[in-house]
Design a protein around this motif. Structure first.
Motif, PDB file in Angstrom:
ATOM      1  N   LEU A   4      50.886 -24.488 -40.644  1.00 35.20           N
ATOM      2  CA  LEU A   4      50.108 -25.550 -40.018  1.00 35.20           C
ATOM      3  C   LEU A   4      48.652 -25.411 -40.449  1.00 35.20           C
ATOM      4  O   LEU A   4      48.045 -24.360 -40.256  1.00 35.20           O
ATOM      5  CB  LEU A   4      50.204 -25.429 -38.490  1.00 35.20           C
ATOM      6  N   SER A   5      48.115 -26.457 -41.042  1.00 32.35           N
ATOM      7  CA  SER A   5      46.694 -26.470 -41.345  1.00 32.35           C
ATOM      8  C   SER A   5      45.939 -26.997 -40.128  1.00 32.35           C
ATOM      9  O   SER A   5      46.083 -28.161 -39.754  1.00 32.35           O
ATOM     10  CB  SER A   5      46.403 -27.361 -42.562  1.00 32.35           C
ATOM     11  N   ILE A   6      45.143 -26.144 -39.494  1.00 32.32           N
ATOM     12  CA  ILE A   6      44.326 -26.581 -38.361  1.00 32.32           C
ATOM     13  C   ILE A   6      43.083 -27.301 -38.867  1.00 32.32           C
ATOM     14  O   ILE A   6      42.659 -28.307 -38.311  1.00 32.32           O
ATOM     15  CB  ILE A   6      43.968 -25.377 -37.473  1.00 32.32           C
ATOM     16  N   ALA A   7      42.503 -26.797 -39.946  1.00 30.93           N
ATOM     17  CA  ALA A   7      41.394 -27.467 -40.633  1.00 30.93           C
ATOM     18  C   ALA A   7      41.307 -26.881 -42.026  1.00 30.93           C
ATOM     19  O   ALA A   7      41.466 -25.673 -42.209  1.00 30.93           O
ATOM     20  CB  ALA A   7      40.075 -27.271 -39.893  1.00 30.93           C
ATOM     21  N   SER A   8      41.057 -27.733 -43.013  1.00 31.87           N
ATOM     22  CA  SER A   8      40.917 -27.252 -44.376  1.00 31.87           C
ATOM     23  C   SER A   8      39.941 -28.152 -45.122  1.00 31.87           C
ATOM     24  O   SER A   8      40.152 -29.347 -45.244  1.00 31.87           O
ATOM     25  CB  SER A   8      42.272 -27.242 -45.093  1.00 31.87           C
ATOM     26  N   GLY A   9      38.875 -27.549 -45.600  1.00 40.24           N
ATOM     27  CA  GLY A   9      37.856 -28.303 -46.322  1.00 40.24           C
ATOM     28  C   GLY A   9      36.661 -27.417 -46.597  1.00 40.24           C
ATOM     29  O   GLY A   9      36.586 -26.288 -46.113  1.00 40.24           O
ATOM     30  N   SER A  10      35.713 -27.938 -47.343  1.00 37.25           N
ATOM     31  CA  SER A  10      34.538 -27.147 -47.693  1.00 37.25           C
ATOM     32  C   SER A  10      33.663 -26.837 -46.486  1.00 37.25           C
ATOM     33  O   SER A  10      32.800 -25.957 -46.545  1.00 37.25           O
ATOM     34  CB  SER A  10      33.708 -27.883 -48.755  1.00 37.25           C
ATOM     35  N   SER A  11      33.903 -27.518 -45.352  1.00 34.26           N
ATOM     36  CA  SER A  11      33.107 -27.268 -44.148  1.00 34.26           C
ATOM     37  C   SER A  11      33.767 -26.309 -43.169  1.00 34.26           C
ATOM     38  O   SER A  11      33.144 -25.906 -42.183  1.00 34.26           O
ATOM     39  CB  SER A  11      32.814 -28.592 -43.431  1.00 34.26           C
ATOM     40  N   GLY A  12      35.029 -25.926 -43.399  1.00 31.19           N
ATOM     41  CA  GLY A  12      35.672 -24.993 -42.486  1.00 31.19           C
ATOM     42  C   GLY A  12      37.169 -24.935 -42.691  1.00 31.19           C
ATOM     43  O   GLY A  12      37.813 -25.964 -42.954  1.00 31.19           O
ATOM     44  N   ASN A  13      37.730 -23.722 -42.552  1.00 32.73           N
ATOM     45  CA  ASN A  13      39.140 -23.516 -42.855  1.00 32.73           C
ATOM     46  C   ASN A  13      39.811 -22.614 -41.827  1.00 32.73           C
ATOM     47  O   ASN A  13      39.273 -21.579 -41.438  1.00 32.73           O
ATOM     48  CB  ASN A  13      39.283 -22.868 -44.237  1.00 32.73           C
ATOM     49  N   LEU A  24      50.180 -15.932 -36.686  1.00 28.36           N
ATOM     50  CA  LEU A  24      49.010 -15.434 -37.410  1.00 28.36           C
ATOM     51  C   LEU A  24      48.091 -16.591 -37.782  1.00 28.36           C
ATOM     52  O   LEU A  24      48.522 -17.734 -37.886  1.00 28.36           O
ATOM     53  CB  LEU A  24      49.435 -14.713 -38.691  1.00 28.36           C
ATOM     54  N   LEU A  25      46.823 -16.266 -37.990  1.00 34.86           N
ATOM     55  CA  LEU A  25      45.870 -17.213 -38.570  1.00 34.86           C
ATOM     56  C   LEU A  25      45.407 -16.687 -39.917  1.00 34.86           C
ATOM     57  O   LEU A  25      45.195 -15.485 -40.079  1.00 34.86           O
ATOM     58  CB  LEU A  25      44.652 -17.389 -37.653  1.00 34.86           C
ATOM     59  N   VAL A  26      45.259 -17.592 -40.858  1.00 40.58           N
ATOM     60  CA  VAL A  26      44.575 -17.267 -42.109  1.00 40.58           C
ATOM     61  C   VAL A  26      43.202 -17.911 -42.028  1.00 40.58           C
ATOM     62  O   VAL A  26      43.076 -19.137 -42.014  1.00 40.58           O
ATOM     63  CB  VAL A  26      45.346 -17.774 -43.339  1.00 40.58           C
ATOM     64  N   ASP A  27      42.181 -17.074 -41.885  1.00 46.91           N
ATOM     65  CA  ASP A  27      40.783 -17.480 -41.745  1.00 46.91           C
ATOM     66  C   ASP A  27      40.491 -18.126 -40.390  1.00 46.91           C
ATOM     67  O   ASP A  27      41.402 -18.562 -39.668  1.00 46.91           O
ATOM     68  CB  ASP A  27      40.335 -18.401 -42.885  1.00 46.91           C
ATOM     69  N   ALA A  28      39.216 -18.131 -40.058  1.00 44.92           N
ATOM     70  CA  ALA A  28      38.751 -18.699 -38.788  1.00 44.92           C
ATOM     71  C   ALA A  28      37.358 -19.282 -39.027  1.00 44.92           C
ATOM     72  O   ALA A  28      36.367 -18.811 -38.485  1.00 44.92           O
ATOM     73  CB  ALA A  28      38.724 -17.626 -37.696  1.00 44.92           C
ATOM     74  N   GLY A  29      37.316 -20.322 -39.862  1.00 41.12           N
ATOM     75  CA  GLY A  29      36.043 -20.878 -40.290  1.00 41.12           C
ATOM     76  C   GLY A  29      35.607 -22.120 -39.538  1.00 41.12           C
ATOM     77  O   GLY A  29      34.740 -22.868 -40.013  1.00 41.12           O
ATOM     78  N   ILE A  30      36.220 -22.357 -38.377  1.00 39.87           N
ATOM     79  CA  ILE A  30      35.808 -23.443 -37.497  1.00 39.87           C
ATOM     80  C   ILE A  30      35.649 -22.865 -36.095  1.00 39.87           C
ATOM     81  O   ILE A  30      35.926 -21.685 -35.864  1.00 39.87           O
ATOM     82  CB  ILE A  30      36.831 -24.607 -37.493  1.00 39.87           C
ATOM     83  N   SER A  31      35.215 -23.676 -35.148  1.00 40.17           N
ATOM     84  CA  SER A  31      34.947 -23.158 -33.804  1.00 40.17           C
ATOM     85  C   SER A  31      36.221 -22.675 -33.121  1.00 40.17           C
ATOM     86  O   SER A  31      37.316 -23.177 -33.385  1.00 40.17           O
ATOM     87  CB  SER A  31      34.291 -24.239 -32.944  1.00 40.17           C
ATOM     88  N   GLY A  32      36.049 -21.708 -32.231  1.00 41.53           N
ATOM     89  CA  GLY A  32      37.180 -21.239 -31.452  1.00 41.53           C
ATOM     90  C   GLY A  32      37.829 -22.358 -30.664  1.00 41.53           C
ATOM     91  O   GLY A  32      39.058 -22.392 -30.494  1.00 41.53           O
ATOM     92  N   LYS A  33      37.021 -23.298 -30.187  1.00 46.39           N
ATOM     93  CA  LYS A  33      37.537 -24.430 -29.418  1.00 46.39           C
ATOM     94  C   LYS A  33      38.477 -25.280 -30.262  1.00 46.39           C
ATOM     95  O   LYS A  33      39.551 -25.699 -29.791  1.00 46.39           O
ATOM     96  CB  LYS A  33      36.369 -25.275 -28.905  1.00 46.39           C
ATOM     97  N   ARG A  34      38.103 -25.554 -31.503  1.00 50.57           N
ATOM     98  CA  ARG A  34      38.952 -26.353 -32.385  1.00 50.57           C
ATOM     99  C   ARG A  34      40.229 -25.601 -32.761  1.00 50.57           C
ATOM    100  O   ARG A  34      41.310 -26.200 -32.856  1.00 50.57           O
ATOM    101  CB  ARG A  34      38.190 -26.741 -33.653  1.00 50.57           C
ATOM    102  N   ILE A  35      40.111 -24.310 -32.977  1.00 52.81           N
ATOM    103  CA  ILE A  35      41.294 -23.509 -33.295  1.00 52.81           C
ATOM    104  C   ILE A  35      42.268 -23.540 -32.130  1.00 52.81           C
ATOM    105  O   ILE A  35      43.470 -23.770 -32.297  1.00 52.81           O
ATOM    106  CB  ILE A  35      40.894 -22.067 -33.644  1.00 52.81           C
ATOM    107  N   GLU A  36      41.734 -23.332 -30.940  1.00 49.90           N
ATOM    108  CA  GLU A  36      42.574 -23.328 -29.753  1.00 49.90           C
ATOM    109  C   GLU A  36      43.255 -24.689 -29.563  1.00 49.90           C
ATOM    110  O   GLU A  36      44.450 -24.763 -29.251  1.00 49.90           O
ATOM    111  CB  GLU A  36      41.740 -22.988 -28.523  1.00 49.90           C
ATOM    112  N   ALA A  37      42.514 -25.776 -29.766  1.00 52.65           N
ATOM    113  CA  ALA A  37      43.091 -27.116 -29.612  1.00 52.65           C
ATOM    114  C   ALA A  37      44.201 -27.358 -30.631  1.00 52.65           C
ATOM    115  O   ALA A  37      45.245 -27.931 -30.297  1.00 52.65           O
ATOM    116  CB  ALA A  37      41.995 -28.166 -29.753  1.00 52.65           C
ATOM    117  N   GLY A  38      43.979 -26.922 -31.873  1.00 45.65           N
ATOM    118  CA  GLY A  38      44.997 -27.108 -32.903  1.00 45.65           C
ATOM    119  C   GLY A  38      46.277 -26.357 -32.594  1.00 45.65           C
ATOM    120  O   GLY A  38      47.377 -26.865 -32.825  1.00 45.65           O
ATOM    121  N   LEU A  39      46.134 -25.154 -32.067  1.00 43.32           N
ATOM    122  CA  LEU A  39      47.316 -24.387 -31.678  1.00 43.32           C
ATOM    123  C   LEU A  39      48.012 -25.023 -30.481  1.00 43.32           C
ATOM    124  O   LEU A  39      49.237 -25.165 -30.453  1.00 43.32           O
ATOM    125  CB  LEU A  39      46.917 -22.949 -31.357  1.00 43.32           C
TER     126      LEU A  39
END
Length: 262
Positions: A4-13, A24-39
């Protein structure tokens, strides 16, 4: 296995990989809030995550790391050189040093039910890696931020069932765009990023009927757009695999993808 891609781009991955037991997560280049929402949108909780696999220390891959580490105490896996650089990033805040677990390229390690195989990539970072994650039957990988590829990369991406692969830029858009000359040279160099065309050429080397899901990721906001990346990559693959249905979708920077299962 699931991807699952939660976010992928030059601004955050941030990418989720795992099976029904190990998350597991691969990278955490966006806010914790966005990661949590995506999950959460996919029936998962951040507290379920058993490890964060960091590819390299650039901000678009680690900016949310401090928050996740402090809030959930999730182990962080990265090369020792990457860990050293992460610890220098003051904006991340304090991270418990015991959470860092050093890994080596080409040396497998186990997290519960899955095996992780890190492999070296060519990028302007301390000691960057991509990750191949497997259970006993299925194999998925996340490979971005590499300016070139070779037989070693092809080998590590062979036999996959799902893949998120970089298609960062269109060369013409980049060359004629507003970026400073030195930044253009960096992106186009062997330690920069894969173009749409190179991404497609790499996929022709590893494509097979068992590769059921391909995400194109890490698209540049200024030097690419989803339709162009999709058409360029699809054309490259179709030139070699005529008549095959190519299972490509573009990962977005602003919203999660659908979770795929293999």
């Amino acid at each position: 296995m699931r991807l699952l891609s939660i976010a992928s781009g030059s601004s955050g991955n941030c990418v989720y990989v795992g099976d029904r037991e190990t998350h597991l997560l691969v990278d955490a280049g966006i806010s914790g809030k966005r990661i949590e929402a995506g999950l959460n949108q996919n029936g998962l909780k951040t507290s379920d995550v058993k490890g964060i696999l960091i590819t390299h220390e650039h901000s678009d891959h680690i900016s949310g790391l401090g928050v996740l580490a402090r809030r959930y105490g999730i182990p962080i896996y990265a090369t020792k050189e990457t860990i050293k650089e992460i610890k220098r990033v003051k904006s991340l805040g304090a991270i418990d040093p015991d959470l860092f677990i050093p890994i080596l390229p080409d040396k497998d390690f186990q997290i519960e039910t899955v095996t992780i195989h890190p492999f070296s990539i060519s990028h302007d970072a301390a000691n960057p890696v991509a990750y191949r994650v497997s259970n006993q039957k299925e194999h998925v990988a996340v490979a971005t931020d590499m300016g070139t590829y070779n037989e070693y990369i092809i080998k590590n991406l062979s036999g996959l069932h799902a893949l998120l692969l970089e298609a960062n830029h269109d060369v013409n858009m980049l060359e004629t765009g507003s970026y400073p000359y030195l930044l253009k040279r960096r992106i186009l160099s062997d330690k920069g990023h894969l173009s749409n065309e190179l991404s497609g050429k790499l996929l022709t080397e590893i494509f097979h009927n068992g590769l059921k899901h391909i995400f194109l990721g890490h698209l540049s906001k200024e030097n690419n757009f989803a339709e162009l990346a999709y058409e360029t990559v699809k054309l490259e693959i179709a030139s070699k695999y005529k008549g095959n249905e190519v299972p490509i979708q573009v990962a977005r920077r602003d919203m999660p993808s659908q979770m795929v299962l293999v």
